[in-house]
Enzyme design. Structure first.
Site, PDB file in Angstrom:
ATOM      1  N   HIS A  76       0.831  -1.212   0.000  1.00 39.81           N
ATOM      2  CA  HIS A  76       0.000   0.000   0.000  1.00 39.81           C
ATOM      3  C   HIS A  76       0.859   1.252   0.000  1.00 39.81           C
ATOM      4  CE1 HIS A  76      -3.840  -2.094   0.957  1.00 39.81           C
ATOM      5  NE2 HIS A  76      -2.998  -2.999   1.381  1.00 39.81           N
TER       6      HIS A  76
ATOM      7  N   LYS B 295     -10.221  12.780   5.956  1.00 39.51           N
ATOM      8  CA  LYS B 295      -9.238  11.705   5.826  1.00 39.51           C
ATOM      9  C   LYS B 295      -8.162  11.961   6.869  1.00 39.51           C
ATOM     10  CE  LYS B 295      -8.726  12.926   1.423  1.00 39.51           C
ATOM     11  NZ  LYS B 295      -8.522  11.983   0.377  1.00 39.51           N
ATOM     12  N   ARG B 296      -7.216  11.013   7.041  1.00 39.58           N
ATOM     13  CA  ARG B 296      -6.132  11.266   7.982  1.00 39.58           C
ATOM     14  C   ARG B 296      -5.403  12.559   7.594  1.00 39.58           C
ATOM     15  NH1 ARG B 296      -4.874   7.065  11.812  1.00 39.58           N
ATOM     16  NH2 ARG B 296      -3.172   8.435  12.404  1.00 39.58           N
TER      17      ARG B 296
ATOM     18  N   LYS C 176      -1.352  14.790   1.924  1.00 42.75           N
ATOM     19  CA  LYS C 176      -2.768  14.909   1.558  1.00 42.75           C
ATOM     20  C   LYS C 176      -3.186  16.381   1.432  1.00 42.75           C
ATOM     21  CE  LYS C 176      -4.231  10.460   3.613  1.00 42.75           C
ATOM     22  NZ  LYS C 176      -5.013   9.684   2.652  1.00 42.75           N
TER      23      LYS C 176
ATOM     24  N   THR D 299      -9.427   5.516  -1.099  1.00 43.18           N
ATOM     25  CA  THR D 299     -10.733   4.874  -1.228  1.00 43.18           C
ATOM     26  C   THR D 299     -11.827   5.861  -0.864  1.00 43.18           C
ATOM     27  OG1 THR D 299     -10.335   4.007   0.983  1.00 43.18           O
ATOM     28  CG2 THR D 299     -10.087   2.464  -0.866  1.00 43.18           C
TER      29      THR D 299
ATOM     30  N   LYS E   4     -15.884   6.453  -2.335  1.00 45.41           N
ATOM     31  CA  LYS E   4     -17.111   6.530  -1.530  1.00 45.41           C
ATOM     32  C   LYS E   4     -17.895   7.792  -1.877  1.00 45.41           C
ATOM     33  CE  LYS E   4     -14.832   3.893   1.975  1.00 45.41           C
ATOM     34  NZ  LYS E   4     -14.096   3.834   3.218  1.00 45.41           N
TER      35      LYS E   4
END
Ligand code: PLP
Length: 841
Positions: free
Chosen positions: A374, A568-569, A574, A679, A683
């Site tokens: 991952h 998200k984290r 990010k 992911t 969603k």
């Protein structure tokens, strides 16, 4: 005669049973009341929502257990090849709604509760989250378990039963604080404790050489024993009776433990020491990227691996006598490098315990393991040799031998190219000698899977370039997916009904490709109207949550505003910081506008949520900055409803279930080349939210499905990122004002100069994007202009609600490929080589 006796006993038992449990509302009511009285021990005339939840959960659990038993009996009888999915993390969230939907008893349960004076939604809200994982990887494991069950694959999940799941995030004055998540406080009706399924797990000790049948044999004499106890969690499939098992291990002191210690007379200390064994499975490591070099982490990994493999081997040996059959009957899947010690453990079991001989054992091992990575980074998980030497001395020897054989083979292929040999070696030499877990997993697995096309490309050309050169046939792409059962059916019932109505079938719940049929109604005005209505109701739900949760700030949000979400984290890659800088820029623009221009502005509610790893200072500063900016903007009466900023605390699966359906726009801003898949984007896509994103991870494949016109794409592409970094670094005077876009410089200066307070605290955060300090590794500066353009395009599209609705419909219609059913079917057929095994009714 024995058989006759057995049959008579079975018949007598059968006559005592009433057959299968019934699912009509009256039978369910009776069972609920039974559990209120006999399981929860409350009066059936007086119980509250939580007790109703407990009783209903036990009622559902009984039904799960029936199917779960039947499934296992069927698997035992038919002896199919089984998949064992090994993962140190599973982010399951709540189970009640998902279970009743997969069992097909949702309406009956709702009616049963109704007649008892309760509401299903309220009762379901009583359940806490099972958060035995960090983020994407762990939620992926959960989605994949749902798909494995639904597609009837004979699979088992194995993991750890942490007593403390992922920490709870508490926000005090805008700062993140971590609170332990003792999630088992109120019991867990979804698990079954199997006190008779226990294994001893050994640690420490020495390795000795003994003579056995005239041959020298290594024997591990362990120094400490801990017991692993199984907790089984039934996972029901949808539209099938199949209910598979997720077996989680808890550590307990061994009953044989340390008799000597008790004889020393220090009884109290002996008991306290015994208790230490339990700490192994106590707590989940809260960092989703690195877990390097901690003894407890290594203990967790081996504890999990050892217990799971003893269980798997026992099952195999009950059904087979010849280990040559192992590859035809057993597929072991490594979810990331975390369970890679399994390789050494299987070798140890086959060589030391089953006396198979090294070469034969190795041949088998290479046929049973598959691996999914991952990560994008080359420098992955490593275990210091010192640590292994003391904790698992025999495994270290085995790892050395695996590596020796591998390097010998390699020399035959590539010659004495020592720098390449050193790169590929499983053992990393240097100041801290260590085992490279990814190298180990690649060498021993028959397939190495990337989680998106882009990720696979990266693995081939960069991360594992040298391994790809050696074993090109091993490398495959299995783009991640998410289950539409949880992410539409459970979390967005309005959309579920709407989709089923317009498709004229519910078959899409098992076959997500059918969602493409929504395109047939793209121009239907009634469909548009109903579509918008569903979104509105979900936005209402989210707005109520925001208002209720954030009562202190008395925040009210307008439903006409665009709900713009990034959850998200929290990570630098990010780029939540890009989002916050964008918000500050928007604020500046609003402040400078005249009344007329303001009237044309699309109001925004900017929602950010996510946890920062407790030791990740910069991520924590991002959270604080988000709060500081929110405080400023939300209290500026001049701005009013035009811009609101909300930080949703404690982002987890059930918060995601609420937030995702209520979003208009969702942001996925990772610097291209950093997100292996993602992911969250899938969603949001499934829930008809438009994406504002970089061409990173699986977003690239989302674009293939829905087209570039159907989302707001921005930023450097993967092939441009490296060049831009180089350019930035080679620029001799990079802080020249002309080199930094004006808008960016202004926003940065505001934060740096203390416009949002906490000037000193934010200094190091600002430095991450400044040259000479952090060098803006994630390229916020150069992507900012293109980010603002994408935001402007989103504003423009939102004004045209017809266009927006079309884009939203096309997003859902194009989301079928991102169902985890597709991912799992692909794995089953091309990697695990397993077949469906459907338990008959
Ligand atoms: N955390 C939770 C609770 C999730 O549901 C998800 C969703 O996929 C993630 C983390 C991962 O999100 P992303 O892929 O956007 O990083």
């Amino acid at each position: 005669e024995g058989l006759g006796e057995h049959r008579a006993k079975a018949e007598r038992m059968y006559s005592l049973m009433d057959g299968f449990l019934k699912n009509d509302p009256i039978s369910l009511q009776k069972d609920i009341l039974h559990h209120v009285e006999y399981t929860v021990a409350r009066s059936r005339f007086s119980f509250d929502d939580f007790e109703a939840y407990q009783a209903l959960a036990h009622t559902v659990r009984d039904r799960l257990i029936e199917r779960w038993h039947d499934t296992h009996i069927y698997f035992k009888r038919t002896k199919p090849k089984r998949l064992y999915f090994l993962s140190l993390e599973f982010l399951m969230g709540r189970s009640l709604s998902n279970s009743v939907i997969n069992l097909g008893i949702e309406d009956q349960c709702a009616e049963a509760l109704n007649q008892l004076g309760f509401e299903f939604e309220v009762v379901a809200e009583q359940e806490g989250d099972a958060a035995l994982g960090n983020g994407g990887l762990a939620r992926l494991s959960a989605c994949q378990m749902d798909s494995l069950a639904t597609l009837d694959y004979p699979a088992w999940g194995y993991g750890l039963r942490y007593e403390y799941g992922l920490f709870r995030q508490i926000i005090v004055d805008g700062f993140q604080h971590e609170k332990p998540d003792y999630w088992l406080n109120f019991g867990n009706p979804w698990e079954i404790e199997r006190i008779h399924v226990t294994y001893e797990v050994k640690f420490y000790g020495t390795v000795e050489e003994v003579e056995m049948n005239g041959e020298k044999q290594k024997v591990w004499i362990p120094g400490e024993t801990v017991e692993a106890v199984a907790y089984d969690n039934p996972i029901p499939g949808y539209g099938t009776r199949n209910t598979i098992n997720l077996r989680l291990w808890a550590a307990k002191p061994s009953s044989k433990f340390d008799l000597e210690a008790y004889n020393t007379g220090d009884y109290i200390n002996s008991v306290v020491n015994r208790q230490k064994a339990e700490t192994i499975s106590n707590v989940l490591y809260p960092d989703d990227r690195s877990h390097q070099g901690k003894e407890l982490r290594l203990k967790q990994q081996y504890f999990f691996v050892s217990a799971s493999l003893q269980d798997i081997m026992r099952r195999f040996k009950e059904e087979h006598t010849n280990f040559d059959e192992l590859p035809e009957k057993v597929a072991l899947h490594l979810n990331d490098t975390h369970p890679s010690l399994s390789i050494a453990e299987v070798m140890r079991m086959l060589v030391d315990e089953e006396h198979l001989g090294w070469h034969k054992a190795w041949d088998i091992v290479c046929k049973i393991f598959s691996f999914t990575t991952h990560t994008m980074v080359t420098d992955g998980e490593k275990i210091p040799v010192d640590l292994l030497e003391s904790l698992l001395p025999r495994h270290l020897e085995i790892l050395y031998e695996i590596n020796f054989n591998f390097l010998e083979e390699l020399k035959k292929r590539i010659g004495l190219d020592y720098s390449r040999l050193a790169l590929l070696s499983i053992v990393e030499e240097g100041a801290m000698k260590s085992i490279r877990m990814a190298n180990l997993a690649i060498v021993c697995s028959h397939t190495v899977n990337g989680v998106s096309k882009l990720h696979l490309e990266r693995l081939k050309t960069k991360t594992f370039k040298d391994f790809y050169g050696l074993y090109p046939e091993k490398f495959q792409c299995k783009t991640n997916g998410v289950t539409q059962r949880r992410w539409i059916v459970v979390s967005n019932p309005g959309l579920r009904d709407l989709i089923s109505k317009w498709l004229g079938t519910e078959a899409w719940i098992r076959d997500a490709d059918l969602l493409s049929g929504l395109r047939d109604h793209l121009d239907n005005a009634d469909f548009h109207l109903e579509w918008k209505m569903v979104k509105k109701v979900n936005k209402m739900r989210l707005a109520e949550y925001i208002e209720a949760f954030l009562t202190l700030s008395l925040l009210q949000v307008s439903l006409d505003a665009m709900f713009d979400v990034q959850v998200k984290r929290i990570h630098e890659y990010k780029r939540q910081l890009l989002n916050i800088f964008g918000i500050i820029h928007r604020y500046n623009c609003l402040k400078n506008m005249d009344k007329d221009s303001r009237r044309k502005v699309v109001p925004r509610v900017c929602i950010i949520g996510g946890k920062a790893a407790p030791g990740y200072e910069i991520a924590k500063k991002i959270i604080k900055l988000c709060h500081a900016v929110a405080e400023k903007i939300n209290n500026d009466t001049d701005i009013g409803d035009l811009l609101k900023v909300v930080f949703i605390p404690d982002y987890n699966v059930s918060v995601a279930e609420l937030v995702i359906p209520g979003a208009d726009l969702s942001q996925h801003l990772s610097t291209a080349g950093n997100e292996a898949s993602g992911t969250g984007n899938m969603k949001f896509l499934m829930n008809g939210c438009l994406l504002l994103a970089t061409a990173d991870g699986s977003t690239v494949e989302i674009i293939e499905e829905i087209g570039e016109d159907n989302l707001f794409l921005f930023g450097a592409k993967v092939h441009e990122v490296e060049k831009r970094r180089q350019k930035r670094l080679s620029n001799l005077a990079p802080l020249q004002p002309a080199k930094v876009p004006l808008h960016f410089a202004r926003v940065l200066r505001m934060v740096r100069d203390g416009y949002f307070g906490h000037k000193d605290y934010f200094k190091s955060l600002c430095e991450t994007v400044e040259f000479g300090f952090g060098n803006d590794y994630y390229l916020l500066t150069s992507d900012f202009g293109s980010y603002l353009e994408a935001q402007a395009a989103a504003d423009k599209a939102f004004v045209n609600q017809d266009k927006w609705t079309r884009m939203s419909i096309l997003s859902v219609a194009g989301s079928g490929r991102f169902s985890s059913d597709r991912t799992i079917q692909d794995y089953a057929e091309s990697t695990w080589k397993i077949n469906p095994c459907r338990c008959p009714l």
